[in-house]
Design a protein around this motif. Structure first.
Motif, PDB file in Angstrom:
ATOM      1  N   ASN A  16      12.875  15.448  81.227  1.00  0.00           N
ATOM      2  CA  ASN A  16      13.560  15.933  80.002  1.00  0.00           C
ATOM      3  C   ASN A  16      13.102  15.074  78.832  1.00  0.00           C
ATOM      4  O   ASN A  16      13.770  14.101  78.468  1.00  0.00           O
ATOM      5  N   LEU A  20      18.864  18.502  82.517  1.00  0.00           N
ATOM      6  CA  LEU A  20      19.351  17.611  83.579  1.00  0.00           C
ATOM      7  C   LEU A  20      20.845  17.324  83.466  1.00  0.00           C
ATOM      8  O   LEU A  20      21.509  17.120  84.496  1.00  0.00           O
ATOM      9  N   GLU A  21      21.378  17.304  82.263  1.00  0.00           N
ATOM     10  CA  GLU A  21      22.824  17.094  82.150  1.00  0.00           C
ATOM     11  C   GLU A  21      23.576  18.213  82.865  1.00  0.00           C
ATOM     12  O   GLU A  21      24.548  17.963  83.585  1.00  0.00           O
ATOM     13  N   ASN A  22      23.106  19.441  82.677  1.00  0.00           N
ATOM     14  CA  ASN A  22      23.770  20.565  83.348  1.00  0.00           C
ATOM     15  C   ASN A  22      23.624  20.468  84.859  1.00  0.00           C
ATOM     16  O   ASN A  22      24.560  20.759  85.607  1.00  0.00           O
ATOM     17  N   VAL A  23      22.427  20.087  85.303  1.00  0.00           N
ATOM     18  CA  VAL A  23      22.189  19.960  86.748  1.00  0.00           C
ATOM     19  C   VAL A  23      23.136  18.909  87.349  1.00  0.00           C
ATOM     20  O   VAL A  23      23.773  19.145  88.379  1.00  0.00           O
ATOM     21  N   LEU A  24      23.228  17.754  86.688  1.00  0.00           N
ATOM     22  CA  LEU A  24      24.102  16.696  87.210  1.00  0.00           C
ATOM     23  C   LEU A  24      25.570  17.130  87.161  1.00  0.00           C
ATOM     24  O   LEU A  24      26.336  16.871  88.092  1.00  0.00           O
ATOM     25  N   LEU A  29      30.786  14.005  84.073  1.00  0.00           N
ATOM     26  CA  LEU A  29      29.671  13.742  83.158  1.00  0.00           C
ATOM     27  C   LEU A  29      30.067  14.122  81.739  1.00  0.00           C
ATOM     28  O   LEU A  29      30.644  15.179  81.510  1.00  0.00           O
ATOM     29  N   ARG A  30      29.766  13.237  80.809  1.00  0.00           N
ATOM     30  CA  ARG A  30      29.980  13.527  79.391  1.00  0.00           C
ATOM     31  C   ARG A  30      28.638  13.839  78.744  1.00  0.00           C
ATOM     32  O   ARG A  30      27.680  13.077  78.932  1.00  0.00           O
ATOM     33  N   LEU A  31      28.585  14.896  77.986  1.00  0.00           N
ATOM     34  CA  LEU A  31      27.339  15.256  77.309  1.00  0.00           C
ATOM     35  C   LEU A  31      27.019  14.243  76.209  1.00  0.00           C
ATOM     36  O   LEU A  31      27.892  13.850  75.438  1.00  0.00           O
ATOM     37  N   GLY A  32      25.761  13.845  76.156  1.00  0.00           N
ATOM     38  CA  GLY A  32      25.328  12.983  75.064  1.00  0.00           C
ATOM     39  C   GLY A  32      25.227  13.769  73.763  1.00  0.00           C
ATOM     40  O   GLY A  32      25.159  15.000  73.771  1.00  0.00           O
ATOM     41  N   LEU A  33      25.231  13.061  72.653  1.00  0.00           N
ATOM     42  CA  LEU A  33      25.155  13.709  71.342  1.00  0.00           C
ATOM     43  C   LEU A  33      23.725  13.629  70.817  1.00  0.00           C
ATOM     44  O   LEU A  33      23.178  12.524  70.671  1.00  0.00           O
ATOM     45  N   GLN A  34      23.124  14.765  70.571  1.00  0.00           N
ATOM     46  CA  GLN A  34      21.771  14.807  70.021  1.00  0.00           C
ATOM     47  C   GLN A  34      21.673  16.017  69.094  1.00  0.00           C
ATOM     48  O   GLN A  34      21.321  17.124  69.515  1.00  0.00           O
ATOM     49  N   THR A  87      29.378  24.392  82.338  1.00  0.00           N
ATOM     50  CA  THR A  87      28.018  23.970  82.707  1.00  0.00           C
ATOM     51  C   THR A  87      27.001  25.070  82.460  1.00  0.00           C
ATOM     52  O   THR A  87      25.826  24.789  82.235  1.00  0.00           O
ATOM     53  N   TYR A  99      22.126  26.049  88.074  1.00  0.00           N
ATOM     54  CA  TYR A  99      21.896  24.613  87.982  1.00  0.00           C
ATOM     55  C   TYR A  99      22.159  23.875  89.288  1.00  0.00           C
ATOM     56  O   TYR A  99      21.643  22.786  89.511  1.00  0.00           O
ATOM     57  N   LEU A 128      22.865   9.090  73.368  1.00  0.00           N
ATOM     58  CA  LEU A 128      23.319   8.169  74.418  1.00  0.00           C
ATOM     59  C   LEU A 128      23.757   8.967  75.634  1.00  0.00           C
ATOM     60  O   LEU A 128      24.648   9.820  75.543  1.00  0.00           O
ATOM     61  N   ARG A 165      26.756  20.188  87.285  1.00  0.00           N
ATOM     62  CA  ARG A 165      27.024  21.219  88.302  1.00  0.00           C
ATOM     63  C   ARG A 165      27.040  20.644  89.711  1.00  0.00           C
ATOM     64  O   ARG A 165      27.637  21.246  90.615  1.00  0.00           O
TER      65      ARG A 165
END
Lengths: 270, 270
Positions: free
Chosen positions: A144, B146-150, B129-134, B176, A93, A133, B152
């Motif tokens: 994404n 992208l969450e992982n990229v940011l 970074l906090r992971l969003g909930l989905q 990550t 990543y 969120l 890392r």
């Protein structure tokens, strides 16, 4: 369709591109008239902001304009797309220090949407999927987009033109492919996109241009109660323009003069 | 690297592939030994579940195994990747009824990670970074990363081997690029991945195999207090295997026999 990849006519990218591996990139979809993008100032500003937030290098503006014109040669009116990715990456990543971004510019003949949708308004549904969120990604038109794909897959009825998305806390965010505005008491309100959603270029144009038509504008947390209380509702994006919403289930809305005036203003914009 | 795209040696995909446009696809990364994937039962089960959740067609298992073997010809040990996308699409988020999925199978010589990380343990940090909930995407190894990229990108210090991710409510989720387990009182606990995170194949293997070593297993909402109270901590994925975590800031953990036994069991697994 004509496509340029890093300025070279091509239609393929490396399967190792981080745009594919991780959705590590951003994009815009826009209209070209005579090879020139409409609302370019707003498109470019949004693209620049999105690149900055993801630490993606922004290409030279004149280069992108030249590539748009080249891709649209022979097309009086076209749909164009600009995709910028972080380029081919090694495994993992971490953003490669030496990454060379990939720039994909394409144009297709304009097909557009039936004009009566903008004139007579559209019917929408409420999507079941709730947007998660994520402030770090909110507003960015990044690659994404699985939430949008899943939301759009909820219906196939062609008489439903768009789906409204709520976030996980129940606030209104947007349509699956469009931004949302509510009109009430001479004020246009649109959801704050600081926790989810995509901030479209046309949304930015509306926020900048509605005041000259006597409409105050406001970004806010909006609820279904606000939607119900609205005197008029519309959706917008760079391809559909402005779609008045006239029906959601049993609730109907009129298309007041203010919306016609805004649409006329948009039609006259460069 | 050797790569097969839909079974044909190639390294490029259409720039119109929905894997690039929307991250509309899934993947797995795995080890090959003598052309055969390790922990295949767990890899395939996870892939099949992920495809089902995104309504992606699952390719024939024997075909994928044959392509993995073909891509790894000449490599005694290899890193392989399987990417499945919804294929080339027209414009728009709707899943095309006639979409032909794209299947990318590749293998590279094994480079792996330094063996001392598995033997002596790793140092981790806590990501900002906090992971969003989905819930609709949680657990799936999809192409929206992208969450992982940011996350890392938050550190470049090579003495930090992994970052721990919390969700927006402050619960522990994963690393990550790895899953997380906490050992306490003879029980292994790992975060529930029903709202965020990626459920790795090795995580599934641990859940299935730890009980035979006398370790109870539990998926649960875990907090930083649980991490602090843990007697031992480890991270895992299909490439790193099992990494004992020995340090986070000032907090250190030992590497108890139970973790060595689990790693030995993994080394002996097919």
């Amino acid at each position: 369709m004509a496509m340029l990849i890093d300025g070279v006519p091509d239609e393929q990218v490396s399967a190792l591109d981080r745009g594919l591996a991780y959705g590590d990139g951003v994009y815009r979809t826009l209209q070209l008239v005579g090879g020139r993008p409409r609302l370019w100032r707003w498109q470019w500003q949004r693209l620049a902001e999105d690149c900055a937030r993801l630490a993606l290098p922004l290409p030279d503006e004149r280069l992108v304009l030249a590539e748009l014109a080249q891709a649209a040669v022979g097309l009086e009116r076209a749909v164009a797309k600009i995709v910028l990715t972080r380029g081919v990456g090694r495994r993992g990543y971490a953003m490669p220090a030496d990454a060379v971004p990939t720039r994909i510019v394409s144009a297709s003949p304009w097909t557009g949407y039936p004009a009566e949708l903008a004139e007579q308004g559209v019917t929408v549904r409420r999507c079941e999927l709730r947007l998660g969120l994520q402030p770090r990604l909110a507003g960015i038109k990044h690659l994404n987009r699985l939430e949008n794909v899943l939301a759009r897959s909820e219906w196939s009825d062609p008489t439903i033109h768009e789906g409204l998305l709520l976030d996980s806390e129940g606030y209104l965010v947007e349509g699956t492919m469009s931004n949302l505005f509510l009109l009430r008491g001479g004020e246009l309100a649109t959801p704050l996109l600081d926790r989810s959603g995509v901030a479209g270029a046309l949304r930015a144009w509306v926020l900048d241009n509605a005041p000259a038509l006597g409409l105050a504008v406001r970004e806010a947390r909006l609820t279904l109660a606000d939607l119900d209380a609205a005197e008029a509702v519309f959706l917008c994006n760079s391809l559909i323009g402005i779609w008045p919403v006239v029906r959601l289930g049993e609730r109907t809305w009129p298309i007041p003069h203010a919306l016609r005036a805004l649409a006329a203003q948009l039609a006259a914009a460069a």
